[in-house]
Scaffold this motif. Structure first.
Motif, PDB file in Angstrom:
ATOM      1  N   PHE A 132      23.634   5.363  19.994  1.00 46.03           N
ATOM      2  CA  PHE A 132      23.613   5.630  18.558  1.00 46.03           C
ATOM      3  C   PHE A 132      24.940   5.283  17.887  1.00 46.03           C
ATOM      4  O   PHE A 132      25.009   5.223  16.658  1.00 46.03           O
ATOM      5  CB  PHE A 132      23.263   7.094  18.304  1.00 46.03           C
ATOM      6  N   VAL A 133      25.979   5.081  18.662  1.00 48.46           N
ATOM      7  CA  VAL A 133      27.263   4.651  18.092  1.00 48.46           C
ATOM      8  C   VAL A 133      27.733   3.331  18.705  1.00 48.46           C
ATOM      9  O   VAL A 133      28.790   2.825  18.345  1.00 48.46           O
ATOM     10  CB  VAL A 133      28.353   5.738  18.284  1.00 48.46           C
ATOM     11  N   GLU A 134      26.942   2.785  19.611  1.00 48.04           N
ATOM     12  CA  GLU A 134      27.353   1.591  20.338  1.00 48.04           C
ATOM     13  C   GLU A 134      27.678   0.399  19.439  1.00 48.04           C
ATOM     14  O   GLU A 134      28.631  -0.345  19.709  1.00 48.04           O
ATOM     15  CB  GLU A 134      26.277   1.197  21.354  1.00 48.04           C
ATOM     16  N   PRO A 135      26.937   0.162  18.345  1.00 50.28           N
ATOM     17  CA  PRO A 135      27.305  -0.977  17.491  1.00 50.28           C
ATOM     18  C   PRO A 135      28.736  -0.920  16.971  1.00 50.28           C
ATOM     19  O   PRO A 135      29.353  -1.972  16.736  1.00 50.28           O
ATOM     20  CB  PRO A 135      26.289  -0.892  16.344  1.00 50.28           C
ATOM     21  N   LEU A 136      29.267   0.276  16.802  1.00 46.03           N
ATOM     22  CA  LEU A 136      30.633   0.399  16.301  1.00 46.03           C
ATOM     23  C   LEU A 136      31.666  -0.038  17.331  1.00 46.03           C
ATOM     24  O   LEU A 136      32.811  -0.340  16.968  1.00 46.03           O
ATOM     25  CB  LEU A 136      30.908   1.847  15.870  1.00 46.03           C
ATOM     26  N   PHE A 137      31.277  -0.074  18.608  1.00 54.85           N
ATOM     27  CA  PHE A 137      32.223  -0.487  19.646  1.00 54.85           C
ATOM     28  C   PHE A 137      32.610  -1.957  19.508  1.00 54.85           C
ATOM     29  O   PHE A 137      33.633  -2.388  20.036  1.00 54.85           O
ATOM     30  CB  PHE A 137      31.631  -0.259  21.047  1.00 54.85           C
ATOM     31  N   TYR A 138      31.789  -2.735  18.789  1.00 53.68           N
ATOM     32  CA  TYR A 138      32.064  -4.163  18.681  1.00 53.68           C
ATOM     33  C   TYR A 138      33.179  -4.490  17.692  1.00 53.68           C
ATOM     34  O   TYR A 138      33.519  -5.663  17.511  1.00 53.68           O
ATOM     35  CB  TYR A 138      30.774  -4.910  18.329  1.00 53.68           C
ATOM     36  N   VAL A 139      33.756  -3.457  17.099  1.00 53.72           N
ATOM     37  CA  VAL A 139      34.943  -3.699  16.272  1.00 53.72           C
ATOM     38  C   VAL A 139      36.122  -4.142  17.140  1.00 53.72           C
ATOM     39  O   VAL A 139      37.126  -4.633  16.619  1.00 53.72           O
ATOM     40  CB  VAL A 139      35.336  -2.448  15.461  1.00 53.72           C
TER      41      VAL A 139
END
Length: 456
Positions: A243-250
């Motif tokens: 649920f927060v994994e997309p933010l790791f791509y920063v």
């Protein structure tokens, strides 16, 4: 683990979206694009009715504007919640739930008599309608060949951008002639039309080759009815970190820098114009809601023209490089982004300075708004295409990540825009916005362009 996007899948199958006929793939893309447009259309569509709703609900106009601000925030955050669910249960049934839930909430919005209940319906509507705001990029990446990707991503980004000026433009007429309640009835009718389209034309676009639970396709009508039955598409367990994994791509510069640059340009080249338009034209020229709505035509025209450069021309540019060099780099797309930065800056300056010195209505501020919108659309499509081309295997996560940046920065803007315009004036504020775009958006893109070109 992130939802993987394969560039080419082996084995022809009618359940494999890449093997579908072109019309069928285009139908899915257009429905997702329209779905994204409806989300921003409904959030911005209530802008012309701020005065009326403030009077009816017994609140101030700034408080009425929170009905839009809250939706902007949720449209950025909620795709983080929907994305993991779509990777497990598929996108088709989530989209049907999305439009059905939004329709019910909009019917409720038409019947609301208090500010609190209207806020509740706007919050729930934003939550329900938000899924395609982030995962649209992943769907398009999976369905399109690389040489057509920018054009099809352009359809999605264009519709997403057009919803913001399109809502106030149309609802200005509705508010004046038949009442603000009809805004919500029209929103509900749009959702119903989406529901019908999904039922008859929609298909599941999530393809998991190793999934043995997906039944073989049958050509008869049982195949048509079978798609309506919700089922688990992916047998793997759902993990909380997804649920927060997309933010790791920063952590990836080719995602972080385009996301920040796009958020800044979208805020000042789109949201600032749309938020300030009713105030500036209403105070200066005494325009009513319908006359204010007409000013948004300039932004719509700019977006439509900008997409012609950022989509089809961008793809042709890469095809020409492919023929000449035998290959192309994702960073090659960024050459066209400089056209966008130049036109955004020029448009904002024309809009600010011409509107500042105007004593009666003239077309020049609208010309400036159209030029700025042109540049914003070019930058939107080019930067999203560059980020996805650089990391195609996680296209959906990148789309969600960029969406969060865009809406969080856009949500903050309306809180300081009034003070900025009051303190600096329209011309001074336009200059400040141009300086921020140049220093915080264009220069980082130049840097990532140079580095990416040398490393590829």
């Amino acid at each position: 683990m992130p939802e993987q996007v394969c560039e080419t899948w082996s084995g022809a199958s009618s359940t494999n979206p890449q093997e579908w006929p072109e019309w069928k793939k285009n139908a899915q893309i257009l429905m997702v694009a329209f779905h994204s447009m409806v989300a921003t259309f409904m959030a911005a569509g209530i802008i012309p009715a701020y005065d009326t709703m403030a009077e009816v609900y017994g609140v101030t106009v700034p408080q009425a504007s929170y009905l839009t601000s809250m939706q902007i925030l949720l449209l950025g955050i909620c795709p983080l919640f929907w994305k993991p669910l779509t990777s497990i249960y598929g996108r088709y049934h989530i989209f049907i739930l999305s439009v059905l839930g939004s329709m019910v909430c909009n019917i409720g919005g038409a019947r609301c008599t208090t500010y609190g209940t209207q806020m509740a319906t706007r919050v729930l509507t934003a939550i329900f309608i938000s899924p395609p705001m982030g995962i649209g990029s992943g769907i398009i990446t999976e369905l399109c060949e690389p040489e057509k990707r920018a054009q099809k991503l352009g359809w999605w980004t264009l519709m997403l951008t057009l919803g913001t000026p399109g809502g106030p433009f149309i609802m200005g007429f509705v508010t004046k002639h038949i009442g603000y309640q009809w805004m919500f009835w029209i929103f509900a009718i749009m959702n119903f039309c989406q529901l019908v389209a999904y039922l008859f034309l929609g298909e599941e676009t999530l393809h998991i080759p190793e999934n043995s639970h997906t039944p073989a396709a049958s050509p008869d009508r049982s195949r048509f009815y079978h798609k309506f039955i919700p089922r688990r598409m992916n047998p793997r367990p759902l993990k909380a970190r997804e649920f927060v994994e997309p933010l790791f791509y920063v952590r990836l510069p080719r995602v972080l820098i385009p996301a920040c640059a796009h958020a800044i340009v979208f805020c000042y080249g789109n949201i600032a114009l749309i938020v300030e338009m009713p105030i500036a034209f209403g105070e200066k020229f005494g325009f009513d809601s319908q006359q204010i709505g007409l000013q948004f035509i300039a932004i719509i025209i700019g977006c439509l023209l900008g997409e012609q450069l950022s989509g089809p021309i961008s793809d042709r540019f890469l095809q020409a490089l492919q023929k000449r060099r035998g290959h192309y780099r994702p960073a090659d797309r960024l050459w066209l982004s400089y056209v966008g930065f130049g036109t955004v800056t020029a448009g904002l300056l024309v809009w600010g300075f011409q509107l500042s010195k105007a004593t009666s209505w003239n077309v020049t501020p609208c010309v400036g708004a159209a030029i700025a919108s042109f540049g914003n659309q070019v930058i939107t499509t080019i930067l999203i295409s560059f980020a996805i081309d650089s990391h195609r295997e996680v296209a959906t996560d990148i789309g969600v990540c960029i969406n969060v940046f865009r809406h969080l920065y856009g949500f903050i803007g309306p809180f300081y825009f009034p003070d900025m315009f009051d303190t600096l004036g329209l011309a001074g504020a336009a200059g400040v916005m141009c300086a921020i775009v140049g220093a915080c958006a264009m220069l980082p893109i130049v840097a990532v362009h140079v580095v990416a070109t040398r490393s590829d």
